[in-house]
Design a protein around this motif. Structure first.
Motif, PDB file in Angstrom:
ATOM      1  N   GLY A 141      34.169  35.886  45.866  1.00  0.00           N
ATOM      2  CA  GLY A 141      33.655  35.683  47.220  1.00  0.00           C
ATOM      3  C   GLY A 141      33.555  34.220  47.593  1.00  0.00           C
ATOM      4  O   GLY A 141      33.509  33.877  48.771  1.00  0.00           O
ATOM      5  N   ASP A 161      30.110  43.570  50.955  1.00  0.00           N
ATOM      6  CA  ASP A 161      30.567  44.962  50.899  1.00  0.00           C
ATOM      7  C   ASP A 161      29.437  45.862  50.404  1.00  0.00           C
ATOM      8  O   ASP A 161      29.070  45.810  49.236  1.00  0.00           O
ATOM      9  CB  ASP A 161      31.780  45.052  49.965  1.00  0.00           C
ATOM     10  CG  ASP A 161      32.258  46.484  49.745  1.00  0.00           C
ATOM     11  OD1 ASP A 161      31.722  47.408  50.396  1.00  0.00           O
ATOM     12  OD2 ASP A 161      33.172  46.666  48.921  1.00  0.00           O
ATOM     13  N   GLN A 188      46.035  46.259  33.039  1.00  0.00           N
ATOM     14  CA  GLN A 188      45.449  47.484  33.592  1.00  0.00           C
ATOM     15  C   GLN A 188      45.647  47.444  35.099  1.00  0.00           C
ATOM     16  O   GLN A 188      46.108  46.441  35.629  1.00  0.00           O
ATOM     17  CB  GLN A 188      43.957  47.585  33.252  1.00  0.00           C
ATOM     18  CG  GLN A 188      43.113  46.493  33.884  1.00  0.00           C
ATOM     19  CD  GLN A 188      41.612  46.731  33.754  1.00  0.00           C
ATOM     20  OE1 GLN A 188      41.154  47.542  32.971  1.00  0.00           O
ATOM     21  NE2 GLN A 188      40.836  46.010  34.534  1.00  0.00           N
ATOM     22  N   GLY A 190      30.838  37.953  30.898  1.00  0.00           N
ATOM     23  CA  GLY A 190      31.554  39.220  30.785  1.00  0.00           C
ATOM     24  C   GLY A 190      32.208  39.421  29.442  1.00  0.00           C
ATOM     25  O   GLY A 190      32.076  38.603  28.532  1.00  0.00           O
ATOM     26  N   PRO A 227      37.902  35.391  37.552  1.00  0.00           N
ATOM     27  CA  PRO A 227      38.917  34.696  38.355  1.00  0.00           C
ATOM     28  C   PRO A 227      38.558  33.228  38.619  1.00  0.00           C
ATOM     29  O   PRO A 227      39.442  32.394  38.732  1.00  0.00           O
ATOM     30  CB  PRO A 227      38.952  35.495  39.665  1.00  0.00           C
ATOM     31  CG  PRO A 227      38.302  36.794  39.376  1.00  0.00           C
ATOM     32  CD  PRO A 227      37.423  36.627  38.198  1.00  0.00           C
ATOM     33  N   GLU A 263      46.533  43.581  41.082  1.00  0.00           N
ATOM     34  CA  GLU A 263      46.263  42.176  40.759  1.00  0.00           C
ATOM     35  C   GLU A 263      46.932  41.738  39.448  1.00  0.00           C
ATOM     36  O   GLU A 263      47.520  40.663  39.360  1.00  0.00           O
ATOM     37  CB  GLU A 263      44.751  41.967  40.665  1.00  0.00           C
ATOM     38  CG  GLU A 263      44.399  40.542  40.334  1.00  0.00           C
ATOM     39  CD  GLU A 263      42.907  40.321  40.159  1.00  0.00           C
ATOM     40  OE1 GLU A 263      42.130  41.290  40.249  1.00  0.00           O
ATOM     41  OE2 GLU A 263      42.541  39.164  39.915  1.00  0.00           O
TER      42      GLU A 263
HETATM   43  C1  FAD Z   1      40.349  42.709  29.075  1.00  0.00           C
HETATM   44  C2  FAD Z   1      39.701  42.164  30.307  1.00  0.00           C
HETATM   45  C3  FAD Z   1      38.624  41.324  30.178  1.00  0.00           C
HETATM   46  C4  FAD Z   1      37.987  40.822  31.313  1.00  0.00           C
HETATM   47  N1  FAD Z   1      36.900  40.023  31.142  1.00  0.00           N
HETATM   48  C5  FAD Z   1      36.182  39.633  32.223  1.00  0.00           C
HETATM   49  C6  FAD Z   1      34.991  38.858  32.065  1.00  0.00           C
HETATM   50  O1  FAD Z   1      34.593  38.479  30.957  1.00  0.00           O
HETATM   51  N2  FAD Z   1      34.304  38.529  33.177  1.00  0.00           N
HETATM   52  C7  FAD Z   1      34.696  38.901  34.447  1.00  0.00           C
HETATM   53  O2  FAD Z   1      34.007  38.568  35.415  1.00  0.00           O
HETATM   54  N3  FAD Z   1      35.837  39.606  34.617  1.00  0.00           N
HETATM   55  C8  FAD Z   1      36.595  39.971  33.535  1.00  0.00           C
HETATM   56  N4  FAD Z   1      37.763  40.664  33.736  1.00  0.00           N
HETATM   57  C9  FAD Z   1      38.302  40.789  35.109  1.00  0.00           C
HETATM   58  C10 FAD Z   1      37.692  41.918  35.920  1.00  0.00           C
HETATM   59  O3  FAD Z   1      38.464  43.085  35.721  1.00  0.00           O
HETATM   60  C11 FAD Z   1      37.691  41.587  37.426  1.00  0.00           C
HETATM   61  O4  FAD Z   1      39.005  41.267  37.830  1.00  0.00           O
HETATM   62  C12 FAD Z   1      36.764  40.439  37.814  1.00  0.00           C
HETATM   63  O5  FAD Z   1      35.494  40.607  37.222  1.00  0.00           O
HETATM   64  C13 FAD Z   1      36.611  40.369  39.308  1.00  0.00           C
HETATM   65  O6  FAD Z   1      35.877  39.246  39.651  1.00  0.00           O
HETATM   66  P1  FAD Z   1      35.056  39.187  41.022  1.00  0.00           P
HETATM   67  O7  FAD Z   1      34.000  40.225  41.046  1.00  0.00           O
HETATM   68  O8  FAD Z   1      34.612  37.784  41.219  1.00  0.00           O
HETATM   69  O9  FAD Z   1      36.196  39.425  42.098  1.00  0.00           O
HETATM   70  P2  FAD Z   1      36.446  40.651  43.081  1.00  0.00           P
HETATM   71  O10 FAD Z   1      36.479  41.926  42.360  1.00  0.00           O
HETATM   72  O11 FAD Z   1      37.589  40.255  43.915  1.00  0.00           O
HETATM   73  O12 FAD Z   1      35.132  40.674  43.977  1.00  0.00           O
HETATM   74  C14 FAD Z   1      34.786  39.719  44.932  1.00  0.00           C
HETATM   75  C15 FAD Z   1      33.567  40.258  45.662  1.00  0.00           C
HETATM   76  O13 FAD Z   1      33.100  39.277  46.572  1.00  0.00           O
HETATM   77  C16 FAD Z   1      32.675  39.914  47.744  1.00  0.00           C
HETATM   78  N5  FAD Z   1      32.711  38.886  48.801  1.00  0.00           N
HETATM   79  C17 FAD Z   1      33.787  38.346  49.408  1.00  0.00           C
HETATM   80  N6  FAD Z   1      33.403  37.412  50.272  1.00  0.00           N
HETATM   81  C18 FAD Z   1      32.056  37.343  50.227  1.00  0.00           C
HETATM   82  C19 FAD Z   1      31.061  36.562  50.895  1.00  0.00           C
HETATM   83  N7  FAD Z   1      31.386  35.607  51.796  1.00  0.00           N
HETATM   84  N8  FAD Z   1      29.767  36.769  50.599  1.00  0.00           N
HETATM   85  C20 FAD Z   1      29.411  37.714  49.685  1.00  0.00           C
HETATM   86  N9  FAD Z   1      30.314  38.483  49.025  1.00  0.00           N
HETATM   87  C21 FAD Z   1      31.600  38.286  49.299  1.00  0.00           C
HETATM   88  C22 FAD Z   1      33.629  41.052  47.932  1.00  0.00           C
HETATM   89  O14 FAD Z   1      33.050  42.068  48.736  1.00  0.00           O
HETATM   90  C23 FAD Z   1      33.843  41.509  46.491  1.00  0.00           C
HETATM   91  O15 FAD Z   1      32.917  42.513  46.133  1.00  0.00           O
HETATM   92  C24 FAD Z   1      38.443  41.154  32.615  1.00  0.00           C
HETATM   93  C25 FAD Z   1      39.540  41.990  32.737  1.00  0.00           C
HETATM   94  C26 FAD Z   1      40.164  42.490  31.598  1.00  0.00           C
HETATM   95  C27 FAD Z   1      41.323  43.397  31.768  1.00  0.00           C
END
Ligand code: FAD
Lengths: 317, 261
Positions: free
Chosen positions: A210, A289, B121, A250, A236, B37
């Motif tokens: 976000g 969301d 995945q 994580g 990310p 992704e």
């Molecule tokens: C083997 C493996 C290990 C992994 N290990 C980790 C780990 O250790 N840690 C980890 O985090 N991920 C890990 N992942 C990745 C994980 O699957 C997700 O891709 C990741 O956690 C998504 O990060 P996110 O929630 O920041 O992004 P997103 O899923 O893109 O979420 C972003 C969120 O921000 C919100 N948003 C957008 N704009 C705003 C705003 N202005 N104000 C408020 N909210 C807003 C959206 O609604 C959304 O809910 C791993 C994946 C695999 C396959």
């Protein structure tokens, strides 16, 4: 009357504790007359048999081979166990090792199959598993009609590790022939944390995708400083190089082990992120969301824009 | 020398959604489709190998999906993949990762690639199944969650790192050809250029049916059956409402209370 087999996993000769969680999942669907066995492949499997002989386990199947993780070998073991014992159910934890071997083992043997199962129960004679879908926003109950054997991987950190002294007999099984295509060359440890201490922090303010842009990260570093929090992040943000990996919370990052207050801004709540923080007593989620899955584990929820909330929050410190 | 990159079109839910009448999935109207992704990273990894080898490498992207899924395939082509294959049949409506793997195994027979890269995945269902199930069917070497790869086109082995729990990585060598599932962060995926997007429209895409691959519906039956899909119990979170100023004031209060300030 049928057999349930858990595939336990070790790394470098040390039992992965998620193996005990898989035993709990399996134990929960054991019916009268069923036997529960645990198979372990290791250089010294006998040495791990004691730890696996927990309450409810009837037999430990010790496969003497190597401590090296070789998916081909585990798949051969699963194949041999299916052929010899015709189990109704095989369970293993949803670890990265299982990602490598479980789908291959399932398809080679024509098994019913599902991964990352969060709950498991019987409805009559039917085995019913629950897993998540659409980025954790829904759940689904699934079953396996017509399948004599089902292989499931169970989500880690959901089932309690099995405990209680058991009295399993230990059976030796010869390692089946397998065409081994991988070779272990060493380990690479995560980079030095450079003084960032996510596991030791009581208060973590975490940002996710976000935050949208690298230029926006600085203001959250400042905000964290102002409110007395350690800044954490989702994957990310670290992958993009916007923050050091040591701040990533994580499964593939840090566990928020001492955290009492976790404020997640713009984090959706993926299972891998939750792995590092869902145990925290006070989670506040800020997300635009209202269906974001982070709200399902939060104590307090703010449906709103993280930038607006952040700039207002600053005025209070 | 050829690299096959199977990709998926994932679906994400709108803020509000309703279930289908049979209760076994979300109503199609509430789904937004996009390229998975993780597949941005697997496509990128193939393109990097192609570029380093001076273009004697062909990158073929494949997708199992209906007309809609053409968008995701074109996204991968716009980045620089050479051509595409799309397989569809209405019998695939309930396909799972093992069903897709059976189709991909047929494509591997046809295309004879030297490597197959999938995403670790999918970001909608996260089953982490397709790639490694494919390897199982082919009897190929395989590794999941690959976070680093050193591979020279045509080499008989590669060196890679598997990313494990807690950020630990295992270094391993693997025989090739192999199926690798590619992890986030292994590279920095490019965006398609405008020129790339234009070119993608002209790139060849083979459209195949199950029949073309010598498969019938029973060959691609999924390994599980969905009884019902439902929204999880929420209501645990106490919602803080009001203006942003009011919400932030309450958040400040919570922070101060818990920190004993
Ligand atoms: C083997 C493996 C290990 C992994 N290990 C980790 C780990 O250790 N840690 C980890 O985090 N991920 C890990 N992942 C990745 C994980 O699957 C997700 O891709 C990741 O956690 C998504 O990060 P996110 O929630 O920041 O992004 P997103 O899923 O893109 O979420 C972003 C969120 O921000 C919100 N948003 C957008 N704009 C705003 C705003 N202005 N104000 C408020 N909210 C807003 C959206 O609604 C959304 O809910 C791993 C994946 C695999 C396959």
């Amino acid at each position: 009357m049928s057999e349930i087999i858990v595939i336990a996993i070790q790394r470098d000769g040390e039992l992965r504790s998620s193996s005990l969680e898989a035993i709990t999942a399996a134990r929960g669907v054991k019916q009268a007359g069923d036997t529960l066995s645990v198979a372990i492949v290791a250089a010294n499997p006998q040495g791990l048999a004691g730890a696996l002989s927990v309450e409810g386990v009837d037999e430990v199947i010790a496969v003497k081979a190597t401590d090296e993780f070789q998916p081909d070998l585990i798949e051969a073991v699963v194949g041999a166990l299916v052929a010899e014992r015709k189990p109704s159910l095989i369970v293993t934890a949803h670890t990265v090792d299982a990602w490598s071997f479980a789908p291959a083992a399932a398809i080679k043997n024509g098994l019913g199959f599902a991964t990352d199962v969060m709950a498991l129960r019987r409805e009559g004679a039917d085995l019913v598993a629950t897993r998540a879908g659409y980025a954790e926003k829904v759940l689904m109950d699934i079953d396996f009609p017509g399948k004599d054997t089902v292989l499931l991987t169970t989500r880690t950190n959901v089932f309690e590790p099995a405990s209680g002294q058991g009295s399993a007999k230990v059976t030796e099984m010869a390692a089946p022939a397998a065409d081994i295509a991988t070779k272990h060359e060493g380990w690479k440890q995560p980079a030095d944390a450079g003084g960032i201490d996510i596991p030791g922090s009581e208060f973590i303010l975490s940002i996710g995708r976000g935050v949208a842009d690298e230029a926006n990260v600085e203001q959250f570093l400042e905000l964290a400083d102002k409110v007395g929090a350690t800044l954490g992040c989702s994957r990310p943000i670290a992958d993009n190089g916007w923050l050091p990996k040591a701040r990533q919370v994580g499964q593939s990052g840090q566990l928020a082990a001492s955290c009492r207050l976790y404020v997640a801004m713009g984090v959706s709540g993926s299972v891998q992120h939750q792995w590092g923080m869902k145990h925290v007593e006070n989670i506040v989620a800020v997300n635009t969301d209202p269906e974001a899955s982070i709200f399902s584990i939060a104590r307090y929820g703010i449906v709103g824009d993280m930038f607006e909330i952040a700039s207002e929050l600053e005025n209070h410190f | 020398m050829k690299i096959l990159v199977p990709v998926k079109q994932i679906a994400s839910l709108d803020d509000q959604f309703e279930m289908r009448d049979d209760g076994r999935d979300v109503d199609e109207d509430y789904l937004e489709k996009d390229l998975n992704e993780f597949d941005h990273f697997s496509v990128e990894e193939a393109l990097l190998i192609k570029e380093a080898a001076g273009d004697e490498v062909e990158v073929v992207v494949a997708i199992v999906g209906d007309d809609d899924a053409d968008d995701a395939l074109r996204t991968a082509l716009a980045k620089g993949a050479d051509r595409g294959i799309r397989v569809w049949d209405d019998a695939l409506a309930n396909a799972d990762g093992t069903s897709i793997a059976r189709i991909l195994a047929k494509l591997v027979e046809r295309e004879k690639p030297d490597m197959v890269f999938t995403g670790a995945q999918s970001s909608d269902f996260g089953s982490a199944t397709t790639g490694m199930a494919l390897a199982g069917l082919l009897g190929w070497p395989h590794a999941a969650v690959v976070s680093n790869l050193e591979y020279k086109p045509g080499a008989s082995s590669a060196t890679l790192r598997r990313e494990l729990e807690g950020g630990l990585e295992e270094v391993m060598t693997i025989k090739c050809p192999a199926v690798l599932s590619i992890q986030l962060g292994i590279n920095q995926p490019r965006y398609a250029s405008l020129r790339g997007i234009k070119q993608a429209k002209q790139k060849p895409v083979d459209e195949l049916s199950l029949d073309d691959l010598g498969l019938d519906a029973s060959d691609v039956a999924p390994a599980f059956n969905v009884r019902k899909m439902y929204a999880p119990q929420r209501g645990k979170a106490e919602l803080i409402t009001g203006s942003a100023a009011e919400q932030a004031a309450r958040l400040a209060q919570i922070i101060k209370e818990i920190r004993g300030m």
